[in-house]
Design an enzyme around this catalytic site. Sequence first.
Site, short mmCIF file in Angstrom:
data_model
loop_
_atom_site.label_atom_id
_atom_site.label_comp_id
_atom_site.label_asym_id
_atom_site.label_seq_id
_atom_site.Cartn_x
_atom_site.Cartn_y
_atom_site.Cartn_z
N ASP B 389 1.66 -7.55 -0.77
CA ASP B 389 0.75 -7.27 0.32
C ASP B 389 -0.43 -8.23 0.15
OD1 ASP B 389 -0.36 -5.86 2.46
OD2 ASP B 389 -1.64 -4.77 1.06
N ASP B 588 -1.06 -1.55 -2.59
CA ASP B 588 -2.08 -0.67 -3.14
C ASP B 588 -1.67 0.80 -3.17
OD1 ASP B 588 -2.27 0.06 -0.53
OD2 ASP B 588 -4.18 -0.92 -0.16
N ASP B 592 0.78 1.22 1.78
CA ASP B 592 2.07 0.59 1.60
C ASP B 592 3.14 1.54 1.10
OD1 ASP B 592 0.83 -1.79 2.27
OD2 ASP B 592 0.21 -2.15 0.21
#
Lengths: 123, 703
Positions: B389, B588, B592
């Site tokens: 991410d 995190d 996600d």
Amino acid sequence: MNWFVTVVGLLLIGVIAWYFWGPKKGGSLAETNASGFQEAKILVKNGYNPSRIVVQSGKPVRFEFTRIETGACDGMVIFPGFEKSATLPAGEKVIVDLPPMKTGSYDFTCQMGMFRGKIIVKN
Amino acid sequence: MEAEKTQHMHEHHDHEHEMMTGHIKPEQGQQGESTEELEYRSLMKKWWLAATVSVPVILVSYPNLFPGLRELLPMGSQQLWWARLIMGILALFVVIRSGGQFFIGTWEGLKQRSANMNTLIATGVSAAWLYSLIALFWPSIFPSPEMADVYYDVTTVVTALVVLGSALEVKAKGRSSEAINKLVALQPQTANVVRDGKEVKVPLEEINIGDQIIVRPGEKVAIDGTVVSGSSAIDESMLTGESIPVEKNEGDEVFGGTLNKTGSFTFKVTKEQKDSALANIVEMVKQAQGSRIPVQKVVDQISSIFTPGVIIAAILGYIVWYDFGPQPGWVYALIVAVTTLIIACPCALGMATPMSLTTGIGKGAENGILIRSGEALQIAQKLRTIVMDKTGTITEGKPSLTDIVPLGKFTEEELLLISASVEQGSEHPLASAIVEKAKEKGLTPVKSEGFNAIPGHGVEGTVDGKMIYFGNLKLMKEKGIPLDGFNSYAASMADQGKTPMFLAINGEAGGIVAVADIVKKDSLSVIHELKSMGLEVVMITGDNERTARAIAKQVGIDQVLAEVLPQHKAENVRRLQEEGKKVAMVGDGINDAPALTQADVGIAIGTGTDVAIEASDITLISGSLEGVVRAIRVSRATMKNIYEGLFGAFIYNAIGIPIALGVLYPFTGILLSPLVAAAAMAFSSLTVVLNANRLKQLKLKFN
């Protein structure tokens, strides 16, 4: 060729194979306590006593392990089907709770898989 | 995999019960010694007894080999018979005192219709002793007198070596679980609590939620809480693996087991000890160390039939040697059977996986990497693709000011002061980045008047009597501010993934202030390292293509999935998996979660010590990306170690048992002695444990 030794030896092999690998029956029935858990007390000393626990399906199960020896081998009990384990300090009671199960059988073993127990789930 | 994750969640509440049983305290014996130490000492006593008795037993077993003894105890003499009788009694004593546990273990196993290592040793040792007894008292039943030999040396030496092996094993095993003991030992037992306005030293059990605790430099934080006054830097490396102390001010969280470095502060207890970060970590590591890896299933099947199988092999060996072997058949058959029982080592096989797993997962925990299960570890080692991410993983996750470009007569500092002054009333995250930077430079924003936020454009206001517009290109165009080609500066900044904002002062372009979510310090080196480990790195983000590309370029990522809505991240991970790759998702853990669950290995980057991230297979306690490299390194090394151990143990048994059965004898005349078998057996399981301990030397840090 000594027939006596051969026959006795082969018989002994048969007995050993049957004794260790043959079908096993029985097992100790877990009792249901006030809070709805089926409870089983297991002594840990070079194996699990009792090693075959019969429980009913659909009800949670509570094990109370007491390890009464100090050998390093069985310091941990593992329930591979449940991704669950517990360390068993010598002389202490350790409680392990398992969720309700479907009928079938589930193993529990020491960390190295040498000592084995079975949970037999019946309707 | 997914099914098991739900199981995890399902069982989470069960941990309470285990906690109640005192998991967070080290396992102690009565004299404050660990049970492992007691066990080691008791085994060593047994070894010394068996070893001491073995010396005269060997002498009397082979008097011919020793000059002097040869004359004193000639073969076939009455003196020798008596000497051997005494040795027999001594050997029995050794078997009972030093090898009693083999017999207890055998008996306990037999009652449950199971066999284990104890069964093999007990059977082998008693066969040798009984044979010797018969040979001593009823030599006439043997076909020839030379067969009526005694094997008390086998009894004592085998007992001695196996016991020594177990002792060393206990010692080495203790070291493999050192990591968890270290974590447990972090917990201080007392704290300075403020009670009725006075400071009192209170044992840990008597601390309640809401208590205020004073911590001075050099003291450990006793329990989790929030700072209410004072400030300090705290070394949290024991939990996060991050060596730089963390600044703590009022309102910040502190964690039990961490070490206060510089200042004094008071904090309010917010958690019970059993819910603390440290307790959670300890519990998670314990669960993971006890979990099984898929490869273990095969081993389990082998070991469940192994021991009875070896006993059967020994009996078969006996029959074959008796029927077809050289004379005296009794003797050869006995040696073969006893040697087979003794050389077989189910322990080495059963131990390989758990030992390495315990050490590897412990090693991870020491470095701030929590690996949830053995399965996660096994898959982590097979990873091909790492999806990361962008926001909060590769970047800091919050904007900061990167550039100030003066376009007119104002200096950088003036521009910063004006923009901070006009923005101080704004709640926009970009505004706080500017205000923070100004404060950092020692500038105090002045009061602005007529502040007005124009959504989608920027802000306006009056600072020091100057009319200020601060915002994007649209705002400048609308207000008719001439930009005279300054626009190209802004465009190049946007290409670098920054957000440029124009500052117009009294109707003239004053400068450009750019804000960006900057990449973490170690992102570039981590991604470089991952690539050199043969992994493909993909960046996933909801940001626009341009910003995403710009960040990707800075950190050396070639594959970018931009403009992906949070709910579509999991879908993108699945598409990569459909290409047949094992995919890890690094995120995190909050936004996600679906993608973390979808990935073969979900790696959650923790913020601080929040380890309650259920969706992840691996949790990196510190926010540093370096943890990804460490996690993969520790997984690879641990799996390699497990395979080494399994291979070694398997090969040992696969070669050792046939040799003990005498397969080499027809070709080379080699037949193993039970004494050699005992040494080999003790050595083999020790080797597996020592190999697992090698993992502790693993270097996880890089650059």
